[in-house]
Design an enzyme around this catalytic site. Structure first.
Site, short mmCIF file in Angstrom:
data_model
loop_
_atom_site.label_atom_id
_atom_site.label_comp_id
_atom_site.label_asym_id
_atom_site.label_seq_id
_atom_site.Cartn_x
_atom_site.Cartn_y
_atom_site.Cartn_z
N LYS A 124 -11.87 -0.97 11.07
CA LYS A 124 -11.26 0.04 10.20
C LYS A 124 -10.17 0.80 10.96
O LYS A 124 -9.05 0.99 10.44
CB LYS A 124 -12.31 1.01 9.68
CG LYS A 124 -11.74 2.05 8.71
CD LYS A 124 -12.83 2.97 8.19
CE LYS A 124 -13.21 3.99 9.23
NZ LYS A 124 -14.13 5.02 8.70
N ASP A 142 -12.80 2.87 4.01
CA ASP A 142 -13.72 3.94 4.38
C ASP A 142 -14.63 4.26 3.20
O ASP A 142 -14.66 3.53 2.22
CB ASP A 142 -12.93 5.18 4.83
CG ASP A 142 -12.18 5.85 3.68
OD1 ASP A 142 -12.13 5.27 2.57
OD2 ASP A 142 -11.67 6.97 3.89
#
Length: 214
Positions: A124, A142
């Site tokens: 991420k 997220d």
């Protein structure tokens, strides 16, 4: 789980996002690729506002890996102790800074694999850096994107990897670069976890969420 929305519906959703905010921006303060890596790594389990407050002083004295190493772990700790997991994060900042100096000539690498080799940098984080600094259409999933994707049907999936693939597979190419920012900001300010603001939502009529608020 809601069904995957069709192409024309998704295109209309992102047309509206684009019309409302043509150039969405990430909310983490940074001055270069290195400070962006550090800021995103620090943001795990912390708010962007909290990270920005902590890094304001940190980046004023250490905006390169060399300066961060000179500051040292204790110096980093003093700057970031207001955010969660600050001791472990300070260790990772020093470790990644040392690796950048010793293996990358002090420069932040621009491949996902190289970024993920840095301590505290997962997929991420790497995707955020690739997207925000190098303008690669990488999708950093997220909690906000996961929620919005599954509520609306834009990019449903049982885990973040499936949601990331759904974004890449279903969102039209012309909207890929900014897709993750539009989705994050929508989740942060409109499609909130506890009390979504459905009454003011740009895409209320296209969303599959059954428990819409007035």
């Amino acid at each position: 789980m809601v069904r995957q929305l069709d192409y024309l519906t998704i295109r209309e959703i992102f047309r509206r996002f684009h019309a409302a905010d043509p150039e969405p921006k990430g909310e983490l303060d940074h001055v270069n690729a290195y400070t962006l890596v550090v800021a995103v790594a620090l943001s795990a389990q912390s708010t962007d506002v909290g990270v920005n407050r902590a890094t304001r002083g940190l980046f004023a004295v250490a905006d390169t890996p060399e300066k961060m190493l000179a500051l040292g772990e204790e110096g980093v700790t003093q700057h970031i102790k207001t955010i969660g997991l600050y001791r472990n994060k300070a260790k990772n900042v020093i470790k990644l800074s040392r690796i950048l100096v010793e293996h990358y000539g002090g420069e932040v690498p621009s491949s996902r694999a190289a970024l993920q080799s840095l301590p505290g940098v997962g997929r991420k984080t790497a995707n955020v850096v690739l997207n925000m600094w190098w303008r690669m259409p990488a999708q950093a999933v997220d909690t906000h994107i996961f929620r919005v994707g599954n509520r609306t049907g834009i990019c449903p999936g049982r885990n973040v990897d499936v949601v990331e693939r759904a974004i890449e597979d279903h969102i039209p190419a012309e909207y890929q670069l900014h897709a993750h920012h539009w989705l994050i900001l929508h989740g942060r300010y409109t499609c909130k976890a506890r009390k979504p603001a459905c009454g003011t939502c740009l895409i209320r009529d296209l969303c599959q969420f059954e428990d819409k608020t007035p």
